[in-house]
Design a protein around this motif. Structure first.
Motif, PDB file in Angstrom:
ATOM      1  N   TRP A 158       0.813  -1.214   0.000  1.00 36.01           N
ATOM      2  CA  TRP A 158       0.000   0.000   0.000  1.00 36.01           C
ATOM      3  C   TRP A 158       0.845   1.261   0.000  1.00 36.01           C
ATOM      4  O   TRP A 158       0.319   2.359  -0.227  1.00 36.01           O
ATOM      5  CB  TRP A 158      -0.952  -0.015   1.193  1.00 36.01           C
ATOM      6  CG  TRP A 158      -2.061  -0.983   0.967  1.00 36.01           C
ATOM      7  CD1 TRP A 158      -2.151  -2.262   1.424  1.00 36.01           C
ATOM      8  CD2 TRP A 158      -3.218  -0.765   0.161  1.00 36.01           C
ATOM      9  NE1 TRP A 158      -3.298  -2.855   0.958  1.00 36.01           N
ATOM     10  CE2 TRP A 158      -3.975  -1.959   0.190  1.00 36.01           C
ATOM     11  CE3 TRP A 158      -3.695   0.315  -0.573  1.00 36.01           C
ATOM     12  CZ2 TRP A 158      -5.174  -2.100  -0.497  1.00 36.01           C
ATOM     13  CZ3 TRP A 158      -4.893   0.183  -1.252  1.00 36.01           C
ATOM     14  CH2 TRP A 158      -5.618  -1.008  -1.207  1.00 36.01           C
TER      15      TRP A 158
ATOM     16  N   GLY B 292      -1.362   3.123  -2.426  1.00 33.10           N
ATOM     17  CA  GLY B 292      -2.010   4.315  -1.892  1.00 33.10           C
ATOM     18  C   GLY B 292      -1.620   5.563  -2.657  1.00 33.10           C
ATOM     19  O   GLY B 292      -2.457   6.438  -2.930  1.00 33.10           O
TER      20      GLY B 292
ATOM     21  N   ILE C 195       2.124   5.000   4.937  1.00 33.40           N
ATOM     22  CA  ILE C 195       1.071   4.832   3.935  1.00 33.40           C
ATOM     23  C   ILE C 195       0.177   6.080   3.897  1.00 33.40           C
ATOM     24  O   ILE C 195      -0.165   6.579   2.819  1.00 33.40           O
ATOM     25  CB  ILE C 195       0.239   3.570   4.235  1.00 33.40           C
ATOM     26  CG1 ILE C 195       1.100   2.313   4.027  1.00 33.40           C
ATOM     27  CG2 ILE C 195      -1.004   3.515   3.361  1.00 33.40           C
ATOM     28  CD1 ILE C 195       0.472   1.036   4.545  1.00 33.40           C
TER      29      ILE C 195
ATOM     30  N   ILE D 249      -0.281   8.774   0.713  1.00 31.05           N
ATOM     31  CA  ILE D 249      -1.553   9.194   0.119  1.00 31.05           C
ATOM     32  C   ILE D 249      -1.561  10.709  -0.060  1.00 31.05           C
ATOM     33  O   ILE D 249      -1.982  11.228  -1.100  1.00 31.05           O
ATOM     34  CB  ILE D 249      -2.721   8.708   0.994  1.00 31.05           C
ATOM     35  CG1 ILE D 249      -2.847   7.183   0.894  1.00 31.05           C
ATOM     36  CG2 ILE D 249      -4.027   9.378   0.573  1.00 31.05           C
ATOM     37  CD1 ILE D 249      -3.850   6.580   1.859  1.00 31.05           C
TER      38      ILE D 249
END
Length: 468
Positions: free
Chosen positions: A59, A63, A112, A116
């Protein structure tokens, strides 16, 4: 009815040298954005050793990519409403804030989350640069600069993994994020002082409902492609739920756009036949281009029994085909003003390459030729479609047009990845052998052919309109 093309902004760059400096700086921003999708992979083993979270590490990349995809159409429209320079500067500040936070992260969950944030800034950078070039220059003038995207993409793809490993070894994994800060600060200073665009003064009506629905739909599509067939089976409630949510959210988004005063994606744009075809072709190009790359690796290693290093060399050949064909095609478009032949040639080459891969027992030499042709096919449509979309836009719609076209390609990539995974798993037994992989990949190539031919038929419907 075709929309009148936009004239270049009156207060752009006063000299060719200033224009070149501005565009080169914008490309440096794109390079940072693309590099961060490439550079992290090499450092991930060191990251997980330091922060833990082995089950979450995918991720860190996923992400970032999902956030960037969701941000693209929103930033495009915000640039139309509030000025592209302002939105670019906001985007790079978000990107740099995310980079700094990633470099200071203490847990995998924090990393993570900060990736993002970084991805949200990255999506804004990419689409803002496209729209700024669209405002600085007429479509035919801008064609020469669109070719720089191809070189930037190629440079990031080739340099990223090596640079990630080098920085990690010399200064630790945190340096791959922190190195963005001085470079980003320089980019910010140059654009703030040397880019001059007319100030937007119109009253804005932000389509908040459209923002929420579109963001949720893009996230649902990307989660579907990331989790379907891997973390969850295709028949699992999670996968089916994501697919249903995607369809529902897109339906609600279209309804919301019909009612919005200033929609994120104005549906009237699709009244222009060229724009509608370009969006469809962009979806197909993403579907057949990046959507199939993972399966080309399987074809090389499992069907043709080539080693990892040989496969890497052959994929580099494909990448060179993408970069060179994209760059040269934009140069020719800038000279002639005509883009129509390149999407058609791209789709024809996709169909030819899929046929050759399906029907030929290739060794390394033939595989290199096939992948070079495949790369050329991908490159011929990449900037040609962006230029065709730009040619349909008024100045007030440049961001929305480029954002919609870019999102269509990204959605095609995401759904192509899911679709071909479903085709592959439908043919593989519980314990697949190399022969089973070869049979399954053979079916994938056969399925590609009619999709490419649909793209070819659509591309032949494009009007032979000259860039303004």
């Amino acid at each position: 009815m075709a929309l009148p093309p936009a004239a270049p902004a009156a207060a752009t760059s006063s000299t060719p040298a200033r224009a070149t400096t501005v565009v080169a700086t914008l490309m440096a921003a794109v390079f940072l954005s693309l590099l961060d999708s490439q550079i992290v992979a090499t450092a991930l083993p060191r990251v997980t050793a330091d922060l833990g979270g082995l089950m979450q590490f995918a991720w860190v990349t996923t992400g970032y990519l999902i956030a960037g995809s969701a941000a693209v159409p929103l930033y495009g429209k915000l640039g139309d409403l509030f000025g592209r320079k302002r939105i670019f500067l906001i985007s790079i500040l978000i990107f740099l804030a995310g980079s700094a936070a990633c470099g200071l992260a203490q847990t995998m969950t924090q990393l993570i989350a900060f990736r993002i944030v970084q991805g949200i800034g990255s999506g804004g950078l990419f689409i803002s640069v496209l729209a700024i070039i669209g405002e600085l220059f007429t479509p035919q003038q801008g064609a020469r600069y669109y070719g720089w995207f191809s070189l930037t993409f190629g440079a990031a793809s080739l340099v990223g993994p090596t640079l990630g490993g080098l920085l990690t070894d010399l200064a630790g994994w945190r340096s791959i994020f922190l190195v963005n800060l001085p470079l980003g600060a320089l980019i910010t200073a140059v654009i703030a002082t040397r880019l001059h665009l007319p100030v937007q003064r119109k009253k804005a009506h932000i389509d908040y409902l459209g923002v929420v629905l579109l963001t949720a739909a893009v996230v649902a599509v990307n989660l579907l492609t990331a989790l379907g067939g891997t973390t969850y089976a295709w028949t699992s409630p999670v996968t089916i739920g994501l697919a249903a949510a995607t369809v529902l959210l897109l339906t609600l988004f279209i309804r919301a756009q019909r009612r919005a005063l200033d929609p994120i994606i104005p549906l009237r744009l699709f009244g222009d036949r060229t724009f509608a075809i370009v969006v469809a072709l962009g979806f197909i190009a993403g579907f057949l281009g990046l959507g199939i790359v993972n399966y080309l690796v399987l074809w090389l290693q499992d069907a043709l029994s080539l080693g990892v290093q040989t496969s890497g060399y052959l994929l580099t050949t494909m990448m060179l085909g993408v970069v060179l064909s994209s760059y040269l095609s934009t140069k020719l478009i800038a000279r002639t003003g005509s883009y129509r032949r390149y999407p058609a040639a791209s789709m024809a080459l996709f169909a030819l390459t899929a046929t050759l891969c399906a029907l030929t027992d290739a060794g390394p030499a033939l595989a290199a030729v096939f992948l070079l042709l495949y790369g050329i096919a991908g490159g011929l449509n990449s900037q040609a479609l962006s230029l065709a979309a730009r040619n349909t836009a008024t100045r007030d719609d440049i961001g929305a047009v480029q954002g919609t076209a870019t999102m269509a390609r990204q959605m095609g990539t995401a759904l192509g990845t899911t679709f071909f995974a479903a085709v592959l798993t439908s043919k593989l037994p519980a314990q697949p052998s190399p022969a089973a992989y070869a049979d399954a990949l053979h079916l994938i190539f056969l399925v590609m052919i009619p999709i490419a031919l649909i793209g070819l038929a659509l591309s032949l419907l494009l009007k032979d309109t000259k860039l303004s």
